[in-house]
Design a protein around this motif. Structure first.
Motif, PDB file in Angstrom:
ATOM      1  N   LYS A 161       0.654  -1.139   0.147  1.00  0.00           N
ATOM      2  CA  LYS A 161      -0.016  -0.010   0.115  1.00  0.00           C
ATOM      3  C   LYS A 161       1.024   1.015  -0.162  1.00  0.00           C
ATOM      4  CE  LYS A 161      -4.197  -2.262   1.943  1.00  0.00           C
ATOM      5  NZ  LYS A 161      -3.750  -3.360   1.589  1.00  0.00           N
ATOM      6  N   HIS A 162       1.836   1.295  -0.730  1.00  0.00           N
ATOM      7  CA  HIS A 162       2.629   2.404  -0.914  1.00  0.00           C
ATOM      8  C   HIS A 162       2.166   3.001  -2.446  1.00  0.00           C
ATOM      9  CE1 HIS A 162       6.161   2.599   1.950  1.00  0.00           C
ATOM     10  NE2 HIS A 162       5.701   1.482   2.250  1.00  0.00           N
ATOM     11  N   ASP A 163       2.618   4.384  -2.547  1.00  0.00           N
ATOM     12  CA  ASP A 163       2.552   4.959  -3.798  1.00  0.00           C
ATOM     13  C   ASP A 163       3.242   4.567  -4.841  1.00  0.00           C
ATOM     14  OD1 ASP A 163       0.752   6.967  -2.573  1.00  0.00           O
ATOM     15  OD2 ASP A 163       2.218   8.192  -2.347  1.00  0.00           O
ATOM     16  N   GLU A 164       2.635   4.033  -6.228  1.00  0.00           N
ATOM     17  CA  GLU A 164       3.257   3.495  -7.087  1.00  0.00           C
ATOM     18  C   GLU A 164       4.287   4.634  -7.860  1.00  0.00           C
ATOM     19  OE1 GLU A 164       1.719   0.481  -9.854  1.00  0.00           O
ATOM     20  OE2 GLU A 164       0.020   0.345  -8.667  1.00  0.00           O
ATOM     21  N   GLN A 165       5.329   4.621  -7.517  1.00  0.00           N
ATOM     22  CA  GLN A 165       6.404   5.797  -8.059  1.00  0.00           C
ATOM     23  C   GLN A 165       7.687   5.029  -8.451  1.00  0.00           C
ATOM     24  OE1 GLN A 165       6.815   7.933  -4.377  1.00  0.00           O
ATOM     25  NE2 GLN A 165       5.335   9.464  -4.942  1.00  0.00           N
ATOM     26  N   TYR A 166       7.931   5.696  -9.665  1.00  0.00           N
ATOM     27  CA  TYR A 166       9.328   5.192 -10.351  1.00  0.00           C
ATOM     28  C   TYR A 166      10.535   5.871  -9.166  1.00  0.00           C
ATOM     29  CZ  TYR A 166       6.909   3.507 -14.322  1.00  0.00           C
ATOM     30  OH  TYR A 166       6.144   2.599 -15.245  1.00  0.00           O
ATOM     31  N   LEU A 167      11.611   5.411  -9.512  1.00  0.00           N
ATOM     32  CA  LEU A 167      12.845   5.923  -8.857  1.00  0.00           C
ATOM     33  C   LEU A 167      13.308   7.061  -9.589  1.00  0.00           C
ATOM     34  CD1 LEU A 167      14.497   2.745  -7.521  1.00  0.00           C
ATOM     35  CD2 LEU A 167      12.964   4.321  -6.197  1.00  0.00           C
ATOM     36  N   ILE A 168      14.043   7.966  -8.990  1.00  0.00           N
ATOM     37  CA  ILE A 168      14.322   8.986  -9.741  1.00  0.00           C
ATOM     38  C   ILE A 168      15.750   9.130  -9.910  1.00  0.00           C
ATOM     39  CG2 ILE A 168      14.675  11.448  -9.681  1.00  0.00           C
ATOM     40  CD1 ILE A 168      12.406  11.747  -7.874  1.00  0.00           C
ATOM     41  N   GLN A 169      16.419   9.202 -11.236  1.00  0.00           N
ATOM     42  CA  GLN A 169      17.766   9.263 -11.622  1.00  0.00           C
ATOM     43  C   GLN A 169      18.381  10.554 -10.932  1.00  0.00           C
ATOM     44  OE1 GLN A 169      19.648   6.262 -12.940  1.00  0.00           O
ATOM     45  NE2 GLN A 169      20.952   7.534 -11.748  1.00  0.00           N
ATOM     46  N   SER A 170      19.643  10.637 -10.854  1.00  0.00           N
ATOM     47  CA  SER A 170      20.114  11.981 -10.435  1.00  0.00           C
ATOM     48  C   SER A 170      20.909  12.494 -12.002  1.00  0.00           C
ATOM     49  CB  SER A 170      21.073  12.007  -9.700  1.00  0.00           C
ATOM     50  OG  SER A 170      22.311  10.878 -10.045  1.00  0.00           O
ATOM     51  N   SER A 177      18.682  17.123  -8.011  1.00  0.00           N
ATOM     52  CA  SER A 177      18.026  15.781  -8.575  1.00  0.00           C
ATOM     53  C   SER A 177      18.621  14.530  -7.664  1.00  0.00           C
ATOM     54  CB  SER A 177      18.545  15.689  -9.986  1.00  0.00           C
ATOM     55  OG  SER A 177      19.891  15.232 -10.165  1.00  0.00           O
ATOM     56  N   THR A 178      20.037  14.818  -7.103  1.00  0.00           N
ATOM     57  CA  THR A 178      20.520  13.786  -6.047  1.00  0.00           C
ATOM     58  C   THR A 178      19.721  13.639  -5.057  1.00  0.00           C
ATOM     59  OG1 THR A 178      22.674  13.973  -6.955  1.00  0.00           O
ATOM     60  CG2 THR A 178      22.523  12.979  -4.784  1.00  0.00           C
ATOM     61  N   TYR A 179      19.254  14.830  -4.592  1.00  0.00           N
ATOM     62  CA  TYR A 179      18.332  15.022  -3.119  1.00  0.00           C
ATOM     63  C   TYR A 179      17.217  14.264  -3.466  1.00  0.00           C
ATOM     64  CZ  TYR A 179      15.235  16.983   0.281  1.00  0.00           C
ATOM     65  OH  TYR A 179      14.552  16.970   1.215  1.00  0.00           O
ATOM     66  N   TYR A 180      16.362  14.683  -4.623  1.00  0.00           N
ATOM     67  CA  TYR A 180      15.239  13.945  -5.144  1.00  0.00           C
ATOM     68  C   TYR A 180      15.455  12.475  -5.029  1.00  0.00           C
ATOM     69  CZ  TYR A 180      13.688  18.680  -5.582  1.00  0.00           C
ATOM     70  OH  TYR A 180      13.065  19.789  -5.454  1.00  0.00           O
ATOM     71  N   MET A 181      16.575  11.901  -5.656  1.00  0.00           N
ATOM     72  CA  MET A 181      16.876  10.720  -5.910  1.00  0.00           C
ATOM     73  C   MET A 181      16.768   9.884  -4.353  1.00  0.00           C
ATOM     74  SD  MET A 181      20.103   8.672  -7.486  1.00  0.00           S
ATOM     75  CE  MET A 181      21.092   9.335  -6.344  1.00  0.00           C
TER      76      MET A 181
END
Length: 451
Positions: A161-170, A177-181
């Motif tokens: 029951k987690h949000d279906e999200q893709y991983l973020i590439q920096s 973008s590293t922070y968001y990854m």
């Protein structure tokens, strides 16, 4: 279409602009051609922040300071932008650009976003942090390149029951973008670990979770600052010194609850930030922008001695503007063929002329000093937008409003030029790499201005 849009931009610059600032940056296209962008920023007569991309010009010569200075001067002349109205240029810290602006005798302010990135990069290069970032990149790269692993991850996200999200590439050129990854990895930590166990990739299991959490804790505020300070449609330069004060005096001060890695990152960031904006003329511009922003005019983050120095500098500049305006009025009056008609006294005032002395108009210097004093005494709402405040009160402060036009139009970052290159990257792509420089310039100009 390009010529029509250029006429619109040129007309707006000539009719609405009192003072202006520029940003410039360099970029290399897919076809290995060098381009330099130029953007202009100003506040129009309706007190709205305006920004236009003027050129994305190909550089045919070496990137030496004299060549860049000559190219920049030619571009300003083509757009009929006098250097006398140029408040400042905002660029990154590339040496040849700095020397080019120095050759033109233009005040240069370092891009605040680039300044922050330099300090953050040093913190990210700490051995423990570098290892954690490397592990995160390998993990994200695996899931982004493996359909099977990506499917398993989404399956675990649904089960847990987690949000279906893709991983973020920096992205190497954008530290946030590293922070968001890392933020996404920590958020999806539970389904991620479950997926790694199922696909038998325990070697990708991040053991540096503590380091990642420390990174997020230290960088969260800095990411927010970077996002806010990179805007084009609102005043940003006046926020640089208050934000640096918050970072150096509050956020980056070590506390007993900090982990060893957090203390190391804070120490590196603090040392780097304290070495920035040390040039006296740049600091004066930043302080004057703060004083002319109604939200920060108290200068509460400065010592009393520095406050008095900033107020005196603004007062002196206001006196110069007031004297110039008075001289211009005198020339207009003396240059007119017919003498100005004498004003008739009203019947009411004629009855009192022998007992009532009319107020003698103060000289320009006294008017300027009174205006500064009145501005500093008036209460202002800290939540009110500074340009809306000046739109409301500019008639009461005719001299200071000119200084507000001059200093508040300067952006805190050169991100506008970088955004132009993002657009250029879409225009000059792999299938259009042979575009002629003049065509590329027109297409990028339209992409940025035809909105």
């Amino acid at each position: 279409m390009c010529e029509r849009e250029k006429e619109k931009v040129s007309s707006a610059l000539l009719s609405d602009m009192q003072s202006f600032a520029i940003t410039t940056d360099g970029w290399t296209s897919r076809s290995n051609c060098s381009y330099v962008s130029l953007t202009v920023h100003y506040i129009n007569k309706d007190w709205e922040m305006c920004c236009h991309l003027l050129e994305t010009a190909k550089i045919m010569t070496d990137h030496t300071a004299p060549n860049l200075a000559a190219g920049l001067k030619d571009a300003l002349e083509r757009w009929k932008l006098p250097l006398g109205k140029l408040s400042a240029a905002v660029t990154d810290n590339v040496r040849n650009t700095c020397l080019a602006l120095e050759n033109l005798d233009v005040e240069r302010i370092g891009c605040f976003a680039h300044t922050i990135q330099l300090g953050v990069q040093k913190a990210m290069d700490l051995p423990e942090m570098s290892k954690a970032i490397g592990r995160a990149k390998r993990l994200v790269s695996h899931f982004n390149h493996s359909c099977k692993s990506s499917y398993v991850l989404h399956s675990k996200q649904r089960d847990l029951k987690h949000d279906e999200q893709y991983l973020i590439q920096s992205v190497p050129t954008r530290w946030n973008s590293t922070y968001y990854m890392i933020e996404r990895i920590l958020k999806q930590q539970q389904p991620l670990f479950a997926a790694l166990i199922e696909i038998h990739k325990s070697d990708l299991m991040p053991s540096e979770i503590t380091a990642m959490e420390a990174f997020i804790s230290v960088m969260k505020l800095i990411v927010r600052i970077t996002e806010v300070i990179c805007g084009e449609k609102w005043v940003t330069l006046s926020g640089v010194r208050p934000l640096m004060y918050k970072l150096t005096v509050k956020h980056l001060v070590e506390t007993p609850s900090d982990s060893r890695l957090m203390k190391q990152m804070k120490r590196v960031l603090l040392t780097d930030l304290q070495s920035r904006y040390t040039d006296l003329s740049v600091r004066e511009i930043l302080y004057q922008a703060c004083l002319l922003d109604p939200r920060f005019k108290s200068l509460s983050f400065l010592s009393e001695e520095t406050k008095q120095s900033v107020m005196l500098a603004i007062e002196e500049e206001a006196i110069v503007i007031a004297n110039l305006a008075a001289t211009k009025e005198e020339r207009n009056e003396s240059g007119s063929e017919e003498p100005a008609p004498k004003k008739k006294k009203s019947k009411f005032m004629s009855l009192l002329e022998d007992v009532w002395e009319p107020e003698v108009r103060a000289n320009p210097e006294e008017r300027a000093k009174k205006e500064v004093k009145k501005y500093l005494c008036i209460d202002s709402d800290p939540e009110q937008k500074p340009l809306l405040w000046w739109k409301q009160y500019s008639s009461q402060f005719p001299v200071l409003s000119k200084l507000a036009w001059k200093y508040l139009c300067i952006p805190a970052t050169s991100v506008s030029s970088e955004r132009a290159f993002s657009a250029a990257g879409h225009v000059i792509n792999s299938k259009r790499s042979c575009l002629l420089p003049e065509h590329a310039n027109m297409l990028v100009f339209l992409a940025q201005n035809l909105k």
